[in-house]
Design an enzyme around this catalytic site. Structure first.
Site, mmCIF file in Angstrom:
data_model
loop_
_atom_site.group_PDB
_atom_site.id
_atom_site.type_symbol
_atom_site.label_atom_id
_atom_site.label_comp_id
_atom_site.label_asym_id
_atom_site.label_seq_id
_atom_site.Cartn_x
_atom_site.Cartn_y
_atom_site.Cartn_z
ATOM 1 C CB VAL A 84 -0.953 0.055 1.216
ATOM 2 C CG1 VAL A 84 -1.942 -1.088 1.196
ATOM 3 C CG2 VAL A 84 -0.187 0.090 2.519
ATOM 4 C CE1 TYR A 85 3.980 2.786 -3.807
ATOM 5 C CE2 TYR A 85 2.131 1.305 -4.141
ATOM 6 C CZ TYR A 85 3.446 1.635 -4.352
ATOM 7 O OH TYR A 85 4.247 0.816 -5.101
ATOM 8 C CG LEU A 86 1.594 4.153 4.340
ATOM 9 C CD1 LEU A 86 2.508 4.102 5.553
ATOM 10 C CD2 LEU A 86 0.225 3.602 4.668
ATOM 11 C CG ASN A 95 4.142 -1.543 -8.443
ATOM 12 O OD1 ASN A 95 4.049 -2.590 -7.831
ATOM 13 N ND2 ASN A 95 4.664 -1.498 -9.658
#
Length: 168
Positions: A30-32, A144
């Site tokens: 996941v990308y915070l 991504n």
């Protein structure tokens, strides 16, 4: 740990790489934080280890990144709180003495397969395997980060060619 990453990315045309594939690992990430030139990512690897990565884009194919191991339970917590989990299995493929990484996506991007090669410099010219399709280095829709942000987009319909449908 501070690293410099110089890589090129390609669509994968066919399964010719599979005969040389080794060392598969399942990634959930996941990308915070997603800003124009900076990302913060949490990656869970095989459910047994986890990394926090901060990437800064610089010029050309080069990125500066900082990567740190974090506790698996904290990574799982962050994955469940953030949503937009990107799923893929990464294979190590040796071609012409060079390490390639082939990512076979699952979940919303099932059917998409991308290959990356890390280079020593931007002038480096790797011998390209015949199983590669067109180059997508620098195309944001194949990053991504962008794919995780766009998970509301319908998944590809079939096979490797479906990759062209992403984020049109």
């Amino acid at each position: 740990m501070k690293l410099t990453e110089i890589e090129r990315k390609f669509l994968v045309r066919n399964d010719g790489w599979r005969s040389c594939a080794a060392d598969p690992h399942v990634f959930q990430q996941v990308y915070l934080s997603r800003r124009d030139q900076t990302t913060v990512r949490v990656r869970l690897i095989d459910g047994t280890s986890a990394l926090l990565t901060i990437k800064f884009r610089s010029v050309g194919f080069t990125k500066q990144e900082y990567e740190y191991e974090i506790p698996v339970d904290e990574a799982i917590d962050l994955l469940t709180k953030t949503g937009h989990v990107l799923e893929k299995t990464r294979y190590h493929v040796l071609h012409d003495g060079r390490n390639w990484y082939v990512d076979v996506f699952g979940g919303a991007y099932k059917g998409l397969t991308l290959a990356e090669v890390e280079m020593a410099s931007e002038e480096d010219c790797p011998n390209l395997p015949q199983w590669l399709g067109r180059e997508v280095t620098g195309k944001k829709r194949y990053s991504n980060r962008a794919m995780a942000a766009a998970l509301r987009i319908p998944p590809p319909t079939q096979g490797h060619a479906a990759a062209a449908d992403i984020s049109r």
